[in-house]
Design an enzyme around this catalytic site. Structure first.
Site, PDB file in Angstrom:
ATOM      1  N   LYS A   1       0.746  -1.188  -0.011  1.00 39.22           N
ATOM      2  CA  LYS A   1       0.059   0.008   0.086  1.00 39.22           C
ATOM      3  C   LYS A   1       0.940   1.298  -0.259  1.00 39.22           C
ATOM      4  CE  LYS A   1      -3.869   1.339   2.906  1.00 39.22           C
ATOM      5  NZ  LYS A   1      -4.000   1.136   4.353  1.00 39.22           N
TER       6      LYS A   1
ATOM      7  N   ASP B   1      -2.410  -9.629   7.330  1.00 35.45           N
ATOM      8  CA  ASP B   1      -3.580 -10.591   6.834  1.00 35.45           C
ATOM      9  C   ASP B   1      -2.808 -12.126   6.535  1.00 35.45           C
ATOM     10  OD1 ASP B   1      -6.023  -8.611   6.601  1.00 35.45           O
ATOM     11  OD2 ASP B   1      -4.038  -7.776   6.333  1.00 35.45           O
TER      12      ASP B   1
END
Ligand code: ADP
Ligand code: MG
Length: 267
Positions: A39, A126
């Site tokens: 990101k 995650d």
């Protein structure tokens, strides 16, 4: 000291990391924050913009390390914190671990890797495959960010398993959990009862933290215009002080998935 911050996507890793980095700098430490999330917005509230990533810079120089200068990849952030964004592997191809490896390699070639008192890796959690576990190879401590919900605690438990695995071959310890964006901590408490680990701090939902992301500023910068935010900075200073006291930390042992499901559900 090297610290790896892990946690579920969107849980507040980057926000918390940036503010901890400034808090550590306020305590006299020379700090580098390395965003390891594809990101690549880890250091946004430190610099106020999306800095070029290591991978972008390497590509633009055809992977000629000798053509890259420290100022091409290390950007000055608020409060004296230096900032690097590793960037991401090509979507659907490549490996996050490769990106982190290249980043560390380049920083070593630039003689920057050993120049800091603290390097903080901000990593997504995650998926903790071998690639995204790579920062744990360098870390002395891991800090896991979670809220009081099942999904973040499930991710925390996966990260816990990765720490247990890496600690077999590396001097890595879990410093503990930081609860974020939650006024309740009943599930966090249940989890740490079943899987003992320190809880370093629990931060509630604070509207000004959300605003800080939009403004591209850390809370330490915002408090300059709004002294009432001093109490928020205290949370981060407290986390920084705990880290600087070099806690013993633990090598945790994760809970089997099915046990975690029954522990955290009301069934
Ligand atoms: P991550 O890095 O884990 O993906 P971010 O740090 O980008 O998450 O945070 C996601 C969003 O949550 C941001 O808009 C941020 O401002 C907001 N946020 C983080 N912590 C808090 C908090 N304690 N209270 C309110 N909003 C928060
Ligand atoms: Mg982030």
């Amino acid at each position: 000291m090297k610290i790896a911050v892990y946690g579920k996507g969107g849980i507040g890793k980057s926000t918390t990391s940036c503010n901890i980095s400034v808090a550590l700098a306020r305590r006299g430490q020379k700090v580098l924050q390395i965003g390891c999330d594809p990101k690549h917005d880890s250091t946004f509230t430190l610099t106020g913009f999306l800095i070029p990533t290591i991978i972008d810079t390497l590509q633009s120089k055809d992977y000629h390390y000798e053509d890259i200068w420290p100022e091409d990849v290390i950007h000055k952030g608020y409060g004296g914190v230096d900032c690097v964004e590793a960037g991401g592997p090509p979507a659907g191809a490549g490996c996050g671990g490769y990106v982190v490896g290249e980043t560390v390699k380049l920083l070593k070639e630039l003689n920057a890797f050993y120049e800091y008192d603290i390097i903080l890796f901000d990593v997504l959690g995650d998926v903790v495959c071998g690639g995204f576990a790579a920062p744990l190879n360098y870390a002395d401590y891991c800090v896991i960010i979670t809220d009081n919900g099942f999904d973040a605690l499930f991710a925390a438990n996966r990260i816990t398993a990765s720490i247990r695995e890496k600690a077999r071959t590396h001097p890595l310890r879990l410093a503990g959990l930081v609860g974020n964006r939650t006024s309740r901590r009943d599930l966090i408490n249940k989890y740490v009862e079943a899987c003992p680990m320190p809880v370093i701090e629990v931060l509630p939902i604070i509207e000004d933290i959300r605003v800080s992301r939009v403004k591209g500023k850390t809370l330490f910068e915002m408090v300059g215009f709004e002294p009432s935010l001093n109490y928020v900075c205290q949370y981060y200073l407290d986390i920084a002080d705990q880290i600087l006291s070099q806690p013993e930390g633990i090598v945790p042992k994760e809970i089997p998935d099915r046990e975690l499901f029954s522990l955290l559900s009301d069934l």
